[in-house]
Write a protein that holds these residues in place. Sequence first.
Motif, PDB file in Angstrom:
ATOM      1  N   THR A  23       0.850  -1.042  -0.093  1.00 42.15           N
ATOM      2  CA  THR A  23       0.035  -0.011   0.197  1.00 42.15           C
ATOM      3  C   THR A  23       0.980   1.280  -0.127  1.00 42.15           C
ATOM      4  O   THR A  23       0.845   2.081  -0.976  1.00 42.15           O
ATOM      5  CB  THR A  23      -0.754   0.108   1.408  1.00 42.15           C
ATOM      6  OG1 THR A  23      -1.812  -1.318   1.157  1.00 42.15           O
ATOM      7  CG2 THR A  23      -1.711   1.168   1.082  1.00 42.15           C
ATOM      8  N   VAL A 108       3.229   7.599  -5.361  1.00 38.90           N
ATOM      9  CA  VAL A 108       1.813   7.944  -5.453  1.00 38.90           C
ATOM     10  C   VAL A 108       1.111   7.665  -4.199  1.00 38.90           C
ATOM     11  O   VAL A 108       0.294   8.709  -3.731  1.00 38.90           O
ATOM     12  CB  VAL A 108       1.220   7.069  -6.579  1.00 38.90           C
ATOM     13  CG1 VAL A 108      -0.371   7.401  -6.428  1.00 38.90           C
ATOM     14  CG2 VAL A 108       1.694   7.440  -7.971  1.00 38.90           C
ATOM     15  N   ALA A 109       1.417   6.683  -3.472  1.00 40.13           N
ATOM     16  CA  ALA A 109       1.083   6.520  -2.010  1.00 40.13           C
ATOM     17  C   ALA A 109       1.348   7.608  -1.158  1.00 40.13           C
ATOM     18  O   ALA A 109       0.557   7.965  -0.446  1.00 40.13           O
ATOM     19  CB  ALA A 109       1.450   5.016  -1.813  1.00 40.13           C
ATOM     20  N   TYR A 187      -7.273   2.399   3.106  1.00 41.77           N
ATOM     21  CA  TYR A 187      -6.519   2.168   1.791  1.00 41.77           C
ATOM     22  C   TYR A 187      -6.028   0.834   2.278  1.00 41.77           C
ATOM     23  O   TYR A 187      -5.028   0.650   3.290  1.00 41.77           O
ATOM     24  CB  TYR A 187      -5.508   3.188   1.598  1.00 41.77           C
ATOM     25  CG  TYR A 187      -6.084   4.445   1.324  1.00 41.77           C
ATOM     26  CD1 TYR A 187      -6.254   4.911  -0.052  1.00 41.77           C
ATOM     27  CD2 TYR A 187      -6.161   5.508   2.133  1.00 41.77           C
ATOM     28  CE1 TYR A 187      -6.757   6.049  -0.416  1.00 41.77           C
ATOM     29  CE2 TYR A 187      -6.527   6.568   1.750  1.00 41.77           C
ATOM     30  CZ  TYR A 187      -7.000   6.960   0.518  1.00 41.77           C
ATOM     31  OH  TYR A 187      -7.264   8.053   0.181  1.00 41.77           O
ATOM     32  N   VAL A 206      -6.239  -0.652  -3.028  1.00 44.10           N
ATOM     33  CA  VAL A 206      -4.969  -0.172  -3.828  1.00 44.10           C
ATOM     34  C   VAL A 206      -3.785  -1.666  -4.201  1.00 44.10           C
ATOM     35  O   VAL A 206      -3.950  -2.294  -3.157  1.00 44.10           O
ATOM     36  CB  VAL A 206      -4.074   0.870  -3.172  1.00 44.10           C
ATOM     37  CG1 VAL A 206      -4.834   2.083  -3.148  1.00 44.10           C
ATOM     38  CG2 VAL A 206      -3.598   0.483  -1.870  1.00 44.10           C
ATOM     39  N   ASN A 207      -3.368  -1.818  -5.280  1.00 45.15           N
ATOM     40  CA  ASN A 207      -2.402  -2.635  -5.540  1.00 45.15           C
ATOM     41  C   ASN A 207      -2.991  -4.035  -5.104  1.00 45.15           C
ATOM     42  O   ASN A 207      -2.011  -4.920  -4.659  1.00 45.15           O
ATOM     43  CB  ASN A 207      -1.074  -2.514  -4.657  1.00 45.15           C
ATOM     44  CG  ASN A 207      -0.517  -0.995  -5.217  1.00 45.15           C
ATOM     45  OD1 ASN A 207      -0.601  -0.505  -6.198  1.00 45.15           O
ATOM     46  ND2 ASN A 207       0.284  -0.396  -4.045  1.00 45.15           N
ATOM     47  N   TRP A 229      -0.861   1.847  -7.244  1.00 41.74           N
ATOM     48  CA  TRP A 229      -0.014   2.941  -7.155  1.00 41.74           C
ATOM     49  C   TRP A 229       1.507   2.577  -6.990  1.00 41.74           C
ATOM     50  O   TRP A 229       2.331   3.254  -6.602  1.00 41.74           O
ATOM     51  CB  TRP A 229      -0.074   3.338  -5.439  1.00 41.74           C
ATOM     52  CG  TRP A 229      -1.704   4.053  -5.398  1.00 41.74           C
ATOM     53  CD1 TRP A 229      -2.166   4.880  -6.136  1.00 41.74           C
ATOM     54  CD2 TRP A 229      -1.999   4.226  -3.717  1.00 41.74           C
ATOM     55  NE1 TRP A 229      -3.184   5.412  -5.383  1.00 41.74           N
ATOM     56  CE2 TRP A 229      -3.052   5.141  -4.035  1.00 41.74           C
ATOM     57  CE3 TRP A 229      -1.736   3.924  -2.510  1.00 41.74           C
ATOM     58  CZ2 TRP A 229      -3.947   5.477  -3.091  1.00 41.74           C
ATOM     59  CZ3 TRP A 229      -2.270   4.459  -1.641  1.00 41.74           C
ATOM     60  CH2 TRP A 229      -3.581   5.347  -1.795  1.00 41.74           C
ATOM     61  N   ARG A 238      -4.065   2.667 -13.149  1.00 36.94           N
ATOM     62  CA  ARG A 238      -3.103   3.503 -12.972  1.00 36.94           C
ATOM     63  C   ARG A 238      -3.568   4.925 -13.146  1.00 36.94           C
ATOM     64  O   ARG A 238      -2.447   5.917 -13.155  1.00 36.94           O
ATOM     65  CB  ARG A 238      -1.947   2.925 -13.755  1.00 36.94           C
ATOM     66  CG  ARG A 238      -1.273   1.696 -13.232  1.00 36.94           C
ATOM     67  CD  ARG A 238      -0.186   1.137 -14.317  1.00 36.94           C
ATOM     68  NE  ARG A 238       0.153  -0.089 -13.923  1.00 36.94           N
ATOM     69  CZ  ARG A 238       1.167  -0.494 -12.984  1.00 36.94           C
ATOM     70  NH1 ARG A 238       1.743   0.736 -12.486  1.00 36.94           N
ATOM     71  NH2 ARG A 238       1.769  -1.644 -12.660  1.00 36.94           N
ATOM     72  N   PRO A 240      -4.709   8.359 -12.399  1.00 40.97           N
ATOM     73  CA  PRO A 240      -4.886   9.011 -11.170  1.00 40.97           C
ATOM     74  C   PRO A 240      -6.251   9.706 -10.973  1.00 40.97           C
ATOM     75  O   PRO A 240      -6.738   9.991  -9.949  1.00 40.97           O
ATOM     76  CB  PRO A 240      -3.951  10.124 -11.127  1.00 40.97           C
ATOM     77  CG  PRO A 240      -3.581  10.116 -12.549  1.00 40.97           C
ATOM     78  CD  PRO A 240      -3.655   9.123 -13.256  1.00 40.97           C
TER      79      PRO A 240
END
Length: 250
Positions: A23, A108-109, A187, A206-207, A229, A238, A240
């Motif tokens: 994450t 990004v995270a 998250y 996420v991911n 992310w 991917r 945003p």
Amino acid sequence: MSKSVYPRPRPEAPLVVFDFDHTLYDGDSGGHLVKWLLVRNPLRALVAVAASLVLGPMTAFLPTRRHGISGYIWIGTFGLHGRRSFDSLIDRYVATHREEIQARLLPVALEVFREHRAAGDCVVVATGAPPELARAILKFVAHEDVPVVGTAVGPRLGAVVATRHCHNEEKMRMLRERGYGEVAVAYSDSSADLPLLKAARAPVVVNPKASRVPMFRKVLPPGTPILNWGCADRAGSRDPLAVHREADGQ
């Protein structure tokens, strides 16, 4: 960014909970630590290989996972005496693997993390890794003051083991015990964090593993964002702007 830039969360600030592995961090931080604990000594490594016949399958199933992880940690820490010695060993690991660890922190995270903090939200990291490990890694990016709820460890039979795994429903219990109430945003990448994601008013996946995406879409509210992310081997959008489009039902 210095931690002094961030405002102190207001008493009524929304609670935002981040998982750590996959994450904020690309990979299994606790697994990387345990691997180092084992390979730093050839004898420990040999014992771990032999014990994997039993411990390996145990880590694969939720009811026995804590015991399997504890077994590997016990092998890697035999001779230590208590949590402080273990925390010092964690700090040494992080210091000697600085570049490798920093490369695994997901930009990004971290930007989303910073945005929540800058907004004055009550940001907490809840992780299956030992809390000292997450804190030491977050120190690289000036977030060491963020509260961390993680797996508890303690002495047993001449070594250190996991005494309480911050995982699944137990993660929610540990958050509540520390006084955290309703979760505004959560998250996480993991199906093990479904109790956390379901408890959040706004869950964000996420991911995730690609095989888990259909399950997340089935059990979480319609429009729940499923994002990537920066974990190359994981699924998720991917884009945003996807989080805004999915939340709006577009």
